[in-house]
Design an enzyme around this catalytic site. Structure first.
Site, PDB file in Angstrom:
ATOM      1  N   HIS A 156       0.825  -1.221   0.000  1.00  9.71           N
ATOM      2  CA  HIS A 156       0.000   0.000   0.000  1.00  9.71           C
ATOM      3  C   HIS A 156       0.855   1.265   0.000  1.00  9.71           C
ATOM      4  CE1 HIS A 156      -3.298  -2.755   1.249  1.00  9.71           C
ATOM      5  NE2 HIS A 156      -2.343  -3.297   1.979  1.00  9.71           N
TER       6      HIS A 156
ATOM      7  N   SER B   6      16.529  20.828 -16.355  1.00 10.48           N
ATOM      8  CA  SER B   6      15.387  21.668 -16.697  1.00 10.48           C
ATOM      9  C   SER B   6      15.912  22.939 -17.332  1.00 10.48           C
ATOM     10  CB  SER B   6      14.602  21.987 -15.420  1.00 10.48           C
ATOM     11  OG  SER B   6      13.905  23.205 -15.581  1.00 10.48           O
TER      12      SER B   6
END
Ligand code: ARG
Length: 458
Positions: A153, A274
């Site tokens: 989970h 970037s």
């Protein structure tokens, strides 16, 4: 080619929708190999003369080298690879070229070419997957004892080793290779000689062409031979499952190298920056592997839909089988190479992983197991006791292995200081030595087993 029956040439739109040369040109090797096998067989059976067969073979060799060297002029007006090759053959050797198409149709031709192409592609994907497995197994050996959180989970569940985690993907890739091998085996039969759909009146030796092309045997039913593409579906199904496996790992790489998690860093070679944020190191390759699974799964779905409801035998719909499978396999090949490269180059932040492995009371199960082992508590009761201890530790914000023994004993008097020994993440992974478990010694054994198997070329 069929000028005898037609008076005007096709509309430009007709040519556009009909032409497949832009993508089936990638079948040139297979097309030429199949034509060579067919011509040799026609000569052996006395259907064409040995002299014509020689001319054909020679002309096909020339065409192969013209295409390989980029000198060949593909013509859209000639629709597809089969007619481009045949028309060039006529330019090169004259009337003998017209004998090559005896007892053959483009229908069995294209089915043969594509089977050969899929087979060759499966072989190269298998090699690529073996390389990916090797990269994973080597990294696993290096990190056999590197402790990290195991998740369920996406919550910290129990400590595992990084090596064990990586070997999980080696196992998946092994089953992927098994699926490709199965697809290869079932698909490796020859349609050549089925002709348009019904077989032919010429005394062919289909076993001879099948053997020459490395097929196991000729296909037994001509209608089936020209019209089924299940061999493409099987290869695509194997590709889709492989891509989904790669995508799951790619997603983990994206998560692991987020600065918030910080488990690994990728090398500069597999990272991009970037254009605006100077600090960024983006895992673009992993993201693209994750995304490319979409077009691979899509290719399988698209071909299933093309085939659904298609009556026997050949229908032009079948021409839509090629672009998807070619695109899917180039995406898959690139994805495997990118994953192998990222794995080879990645570095793990061992300290960060170990620290994270101990968060979230990840060794609570070890305490419950200790109560079962040492005091013979039923597991359910041990679970209950441990849960109360964890709740107490959580309310005081201390990790389990730093909780005072007295505080634990206040809740369960049978807990002794021996119990504390099982609460470290290292003790936890070391104890999980059951077959298939995460213990470092298991990981070392399994990684070495894989490296040995892969070194044998298996
Ligand atoms: N380009 C065609 C294809 O890819 C070749 C077979 C054409 N056969 C035909 N009867 N029109 O399927």
């Amino acid at each position: 080619m069929w000028g005898g029956r037609f008076r005007t040439s096709p509309d430009a739109v007709m040519e556009d929708i009909n032409a497949s040369i832009d993508f089936d040109r990638h079948l040139f090797r297979q097309d030429i190999a199949a034509s060579q096998a067919h011509a040799a067989m026609l000569a052996k059976q006395g259907i064409i003369t040995a002299d014509d067969a020689r001319k054909i073979a020679h002309g096909l060799d020339t065409i192969l080298s013209e295409i390989e060297s980029g000198r060949f002029k593909f013509k859209r007006a000639l629709e597809d690879i089969h007619m481009n090759v045949e028309s060039r053959l006529a330019e090169l050797i004259g009337p003998a070229a017209g004998r090559l198409h005896t007892a053959r149709s483009r229908n069995d031709q294209v089915a043969t070419d594509l089977r050969l192409w899929v087979r060759a592609t499966i072989d190269s994907v298998d090699q690529a997957l073996a390389g990916y497995q090797r990269a994973l197994a080597e990294k696993a050996l290096e990190h056999a004892a590197t402790v990290m959180p195991g998740f369920t989970h996406l919550q910290v569940a129990q400590p595992v080793t990084l090596g064990h985690h990586l070997l999980a993907y080696v196992e998946m890739a092994a089953r992927d290779r098994g699926r490709f091998a199965d697809a290869r085996k079932r698909g490796n039969f020859s349609p050549l000689g089925a002709a348009a759909l019904a077989g032919t009146a010429f005394p062919l030796d289909r076993a001879m062409t099948a053997k020459a092309l490395g097929f196991q045997a000729p296909m037994a039913n001509s209608l089936d031979a020209v019209s089924d593409r299940d061999f493409v579906l099987e290869a695509l199904a194997a590709a889709a499952i492989t891509a989904v496996h790669l995508s799951r790992f790619a997603e983990e790489i994206v998560i692991w190298c987020s600065p918030i998690v910080g488990f690994i860093s990728l090398s500069d070679r597999f990272t991009t920056g970037s254009s605006i944020m100077p600090q960024k190191r983006n895992p673009d390759a992993a993201e693209l592997v994750r995304a490319k699974s979409g077009r691979i799964v899509g290719a399988l779905e698209a071909l299933l839909i093309v085939l659904k409801g298609l009556p026997l035998a050949y229908q032009k719909d079948l021409q839509e089988d090629k672009e998807g499978v070619m695109d899917a396999f180039s995406a898959l090949t690139l994805s495997i190479a990118a994953m192998a490269g990222m794995v080879r180059d990645m570095t793990a932040d061992v300290a960060r992983m170990r620290q994270a492995a101990g968060t979230g009371y990840s060794t609570a199960t070890d305490l419950a197991d200790w109560l079962v082992r040492t005091h013979k508590l039923p597991f359910r009761e041990a679970h209950h006791v441990t849960a109360r201890i964890v709740a107490k530790a959580a309310s005081e914000n201390v990790p389990l292995d730093q909780m005072p023994l007295a505080a634990m004993q206040a809740m369960e008097k049978r807990i002794t200081k021996d119990a504390l020994a099982v609460l470290s993440v290292d003790a936890s992974v070391r104890s999980r030595a059951s077959y298939g478990g995460t213990a470092p010694k298991n990981v070392r054994r399994e990684a070495n087993r894989w490296l040995k198997t892969l070194a044998k070329g298996q």
